[in-house]
Design a protein around this motif. Structure first.
Motif, mmCIF file in Angstrom:
data_model
loop_
_atom_site.group_PDB
_atom_site.id
_atom_site.type_symbol
_atom_site.label_atom_id
_atom_site.label_comp_id
_atom_site.label_asym_id
_atom_site.label_seq_id
_atom_site.Cartn_x
_atom_site.Cartn_y
_atom_site.Cartn_z
ATOM 1 N N ILE A 19 0.869 -1.181 0.000
ATOM 2 C CA ILE A 19 0.000 0.000 0.000
ATOM 3 C C ILE A 19 0.906 1.231 0.000
ATOM 4 N N VAL A 20 0.617 2.197 -0.859
ATOM 5 C CA VAL A 20 1.475 3.381 -0.966
ATOM 6 C C VAL A 20 1.455 4.164 0.348
ATOM 7 N N SER A 21 2.632 4.279 0.941
ATOM 8 C CA SER A 21 2.899 5.082 2.125
ATOM 9 C C SER A 21 4.386 5.427 2.061
ATOM 10 N N PRO A 22 4.886 6.324 2.895
ATOM 11 C CA PRO A 22 6.291 6.723 2.790
ATOM 12 C C PRO A 22 7.259 5.551 2.983
ATOM 13 N N ARG A 23 8.350 5.604 2.241
ATOM 14 C CA ARG A 23 9.460 4.656 2.369
ATOM 15 C C ARG A 23 10.727 5.499 2.416
ATOM 16 N N THR A 24 11.067 5.986 3.618
ATOM 17 C CA THR A 24 12.202 6.896 3.729
ATOM 18 C C THR A 24 13.195 6.461 4.795
ATOM 19 N N CYS A 25 14.457 6.845 4.565
ATOM 20 C CA CYS A 25 15.515 6.626 5.540
ATOM 21 C C CYS A 25 15.418 7.720 6.605
#
Length: 83
Positions: free
Chosen positions: A38-44
């Motif tokens: 599901i599209v949600s943030p994927r951040t370091c």
């Protein structure tokens, strides 16, 4: 615990981590932020959520066709994640 590849959709940083390691390091990634597939943030830990495909779609009300190529790649990668 199994390690998975974590990819920051903003800067491209990659790390092999368990979900607990990723959480402890500050990654915004499922299962602690959003859901796999599901599209949600994927951040370091160093990058802002405001530059993610999720932010463009949800906060800025852009359509898929208005996303940058980099954001479209992130969306496709997210949609292909194992749930």
């Amino acid at each position: 615990m199994n390690k998975n590849l974590y990819i920051c959709e903003v800067c491209g940083k990659e790390e092999m981590l368990t979900s607990n390691e990723a959480f402890e390091k500050g990654w915004d990634y499922p299962p602690f932020i959003g859901e796999f597939g599901i599209v949600s943030p994927r951040t370091c830990p160093e990058c802002p959520m405001e530059e993610t495909a999720w932010a463009a779609l949800v906060l800025k009300h852009k359509t898929y066709s208005e996303l940058s190529d980099k954001q479209k790649e992130a969306v496709q990668r997210i949609l292909n994640e194992k749930k």
